[in-house]
Design an enzyme around this catalytic site. Structure first.
Site, short mmCIF file in Angstrom:
data_model
loop_
_atom_site.label_atom_id
_atom_site.label_comp_id
_atom_site.label_asym_id
_atom_site.label_seq_id
_atom_site.Cartn_x
_atom_site.Cartn_y
_atom_site.Cartn_z
CE LYS A 209 -7.41 2.62 -0.20
NZ LYS A 209 -7.88 1.89 0.99
CD GLU A 215 -0.62 -8.89 -9.14
OE1 GLU A 215 -0.43 -7.73 -8.69
OE2 GLU A 215 -0.44 -9.92 -8.47
N GLY A 270 -10.14 -1.89 -0.01
CA GLY A 270 -10.31 -2.47 -1.35
C GLY A 270 -11.50 -3.40 -1.44
NE ARG A 271 -10.85 -7.16 3.75
CZ ARG A 271 -9.65 -6.64 4.03
NH1 ARG A 271 -8.83 -6.31 3.05
NH2 ARG A 271 -9.28 -6.44 5.28
CD GLU A 356 -7.44 -9.07 1.00
OE1 GLU A 356 -6.49 -9.46 0.32
OE2 GLU A 356 -8.25 -8.23 0.60
CG HIS A 387 -26.27 -32.40 -10.39
ND1 HIS A 387 -26.96 -33.55 -10.71
CD2 HIS A 387 -27.21 -31.44 -10.17
CE1 HIS A 387 -28.25 -33.28 -10.72
NE2 HIS A 387 -28.44 -32.01 -10.39
CE LYS A 507 0.11 -6.73 -2.75
NZ LYS A 507 -0.50 -5.46 -2.43
C1 G6Q Z 1 -8.48 -5.45 -0.55
C2 G6Q Z 1 -7.06 -5.63 -0.74
C3 G6Q Z 1 -6.62 -5.97 -2.14
C4 G6Q Z 1 -6.60 -4.80 -3.10
C5 G6Q Z 1 -5.79 -5.20 -4.34
C6 G6Q Z 1 -5.76 -4.11 -5.38
O1 G6Q Z 1 -9.00 -5.15 0.49
O2 G6Q Z 1 -6.40 -4.57 -0.21
O3 G6Q Z 1 -7.38 -6.99 -2.72
O4 G6Q Z 1 -7.88 -4.41 -3.44
O5 G6Q Z 1 -4.49 -5.56 -3.95
O6 G6Q Z 1 -5.18 -2.97 -4.86
P1 G6Q Z 1 -5.22 -1.64 -5.66
O7 G6Q Z 1 -6.63 -1.21 -5.81
O8 G6Q Z 1 -4.40 -0.66 -4.87
O9 G6Q Z 1 -4.60 -1.92 -7.01
#
Ligand code: G6Q
Length: 544
Positions: A209, A215, A270-271, A356, A387, A507
């Protein structure tokens, strides 16, 4: 209304406390024995899903009071504000409109007076055209070879949904294409995901996003080098990379043509983004038609959530039951056990969605809450879990409510397996709920010395969630069910379910430590003594 009154001061809360004291010891054995109509009374249907919540430690009065709590906390008003595009993510001053991602053409959902639905469908149409080119082989790599492997690079919300959905819907996917996922900054993740691949046949979907995530940017840069060094030219990037992002300048700076970028909007968390362009890899795998089915499933549940009375509203009831165990019984966790190997990553997906969203310590006014918020979510597919860890749920000292998810029709042609799978799901719910008494064991001839160890108390609550079969539409409904359950919980607790400030601190601190690990002439370490010692040990190991 949430926010204006403390949760624990509300009349329904107080009534629930008194009610809890009266019913907390009631056993499911008695509740069922006393009411032959209990299963029917506590079963609801919506958007292709059936929820049997009769094996919960509740009475009709519990449900009445929980629904009353939802009313007092303004769950319906908050839900309607979300659908109207109001900025209910107060700490980021953003609308929360994942429901617009699955609104059918022609519906109107506005943000700041602008209808978003046409834009949503414009992106979906571009995604579909691109997905079709990959699926029919007309999109070629730089050397003219057909793309065979698609690697999604992304993390958190830009990874968990795509991977979960791909695994869930593999039977609907194009098996001539291979899908892999790189999320972790551990180089091993990239190495393993690219093992044995021909770069000339590999496409990377960089999903971020913000297009700034450490990462993802690190893995994308590594992927770029991997492609360019194998194919010998920067020009190859155009045929081997596409981006999914809201950050056009960032994408351009990386070297991806905005023509190969698929956008979304700041009102998609994001989620909550697997049904946005973040789902591009899912669409390539299952095809645009199936992707639209997935969206239709989401939308069906949105409509159910929006228009069904709270008493029969699946996500509202599930959210309220989570509140019941979390806040009154003191349950710390919630298990989610899908009886489907295809849903192997569903618990991990829900972990982010719920933890989250609802792992918050202040309410919407910024005041520290004096009530429990989101539980720990965990789980594994049944029957594997049976199990390993189910023992603790059956006979341990902790109360762990569980959602058991199953499907009436198998996807595998090995249909006799399916009977065994589902027999196990039903049997677990039965055993957890009703257990086995010492008297029953004795009557069955249990040796006296063993009886105390074999007693299973029962009264372990479960929800049974059933659908006809795991298909794209069902998956959409299932994910939306949990999204809106999370929403309901957050509204009752009066928290912002749509921010994630807690993720920030780690972070920031990592960015401070990175140069301390790399720079031999780094200044004196000024962390606490433990962090200093860990960094020094690492430096010694790496520099020797
Ligand atoms: C979700 C969070 C988080 C996010 C990641 C990736 O709600 O905000 O999990 O999706 O940190 O972020 P980017 O899509 O900006 O790389």
């Amino acid at each position: 209304m949430s926010g204006s009154q403390r949760l624990t001061d509300s009349a329904a809360w107080r009534a629930l406390q008194a009610h809890y004291a009266a019913v907390k010891d009631a056993h499911l054995r008695t509740l069922f024995a006393d009411d032959p109509g209990r299963a029917a009374r506590f079963t609801v249907e919506g958007a292709g899903l059936t929820l049997d919540y009769s094996k919960n430690r509740i009475t009709e009065e519990t449900v009445r009071l929980l629904v009353q709590l939802a009313r007092e906390r303004g769950v319906a008003e908050r839900r309607d504000a979300m659908f109207r595009g109001e900025k209910i993510n107060v700490t980021e001053r953003r609308a929360v409109l994942h429901v617009a991602l699955r609104a059918p053409r022609g519906e109107r959902i506005e943000v700041d007076g602008q209808d978003m639905v046409p834009e949503v469908h414009a992106v979906l149409d571009r995604m579909a055209a691109f997905a079709n080119q990959l699926r029919d082989g007309s999109w070629k790599g730089h050397t003219g070879k057909r793309i065979r492997t698609i690697i999604n690079i992304g993390i958190g919300g830009s990874y968990l949904g795509p991977e979960m959905a791909y695994l869930a819907l593999r039977p609907y996917s194009d098996r001539t294409l291979d899908f892999r996922f790189v999320s972790n900054v551990d180089g091993a993740n990239f190495d393993e995901a690219t093992q044995g691949l021909d770069p000339a046949e590999t496409l990377f979907v960089v999903s971020s996003k913000t297009f700034t995530t450490l990462e993802t940017m690190t893995n994308a840069a590594t992927a770029r080098k991997w492609i360019v060094s194998a194919l010998g030219t920067d020009a190859a990037v155009a045929r081997h990379f596409v981006a999914v992002s809201t950050n056009t300048p960032g994408v351009q700076k990386f070297g991806i043509d905005p023509a190969n970028m698929f956008g979304f909007w700041d009102w998609v968390g994001g989620r909550y983004s697997m049904d946005s362009a973040i789902g591009l890899s899912t669409m390539i795998a299952i095809g645009p038609e199936n992707f639209r089915e997935l969206l239709a499933g989401f939308h069906n549940m949105d409509e159910h959530f929006r228009s069904t009375p709270l008493e029969r509203n699946l996500p509202v009831l599930m959210g309220l039951l989570t509140v019941w165990y979390n806040n009154f019984f003191g349950a710390q966790t919630l298990g989610v056990m899908p009886y489907s190997a295809h849903l192997a990553r569903f618990p991990a997906y829900l972990q982010q969605l719920q933890m989250e969203s609802n792992g918050k310590h202040v309410d919407l006014t910024g005041a520290v809450v004096d009530w429990q918020t989101g539980p720990v979510i965990w789980g594994e597919p049944g029957t594997d879990g049976q199990h390993s860890f189910y023992q603790l749920i059956h006979q341990g000292t902790k109360l762990i409510p569980c959602d058991l998810i199953g499907f009436l029709q198998p996807l595998s042609p090995l249909t006799d397996h399916h009977d065994l799978l589902m027999a196990n799901m039903f049997a677990q719910a039965e055993a957890l709920g009703f257990g086995k008494t010492a008297e029953e064991l004795t009557a069955e001839g249990s040796p006296t010395f063993q009886t105390p160890f074999r007693v299973t108390e029962g009264n372990r609550p479960t929800n049974a969630i059933l659908a006809d079969r795991l298909d794209p539409r069902t998956l959409g409904s299932l994910v939306a069910l949990y999204e809106h359950s999370v929403f309901t919980q957050g509204a009752v607790w009066g928290i912002d379910s749509f921010d994630q400030w807690g993720v920030e601190l780690g972070k920031v601190l990592a960015n401070r430590i990175i140069p301390e690990l790399r720079d031999k002439a780094a200044p004196k370490l000024t962390h606490d003594s433990s962090t200093n010692a860990l960094i020094e040990r690492y430096r010694r190991a790496r520099n020797s």
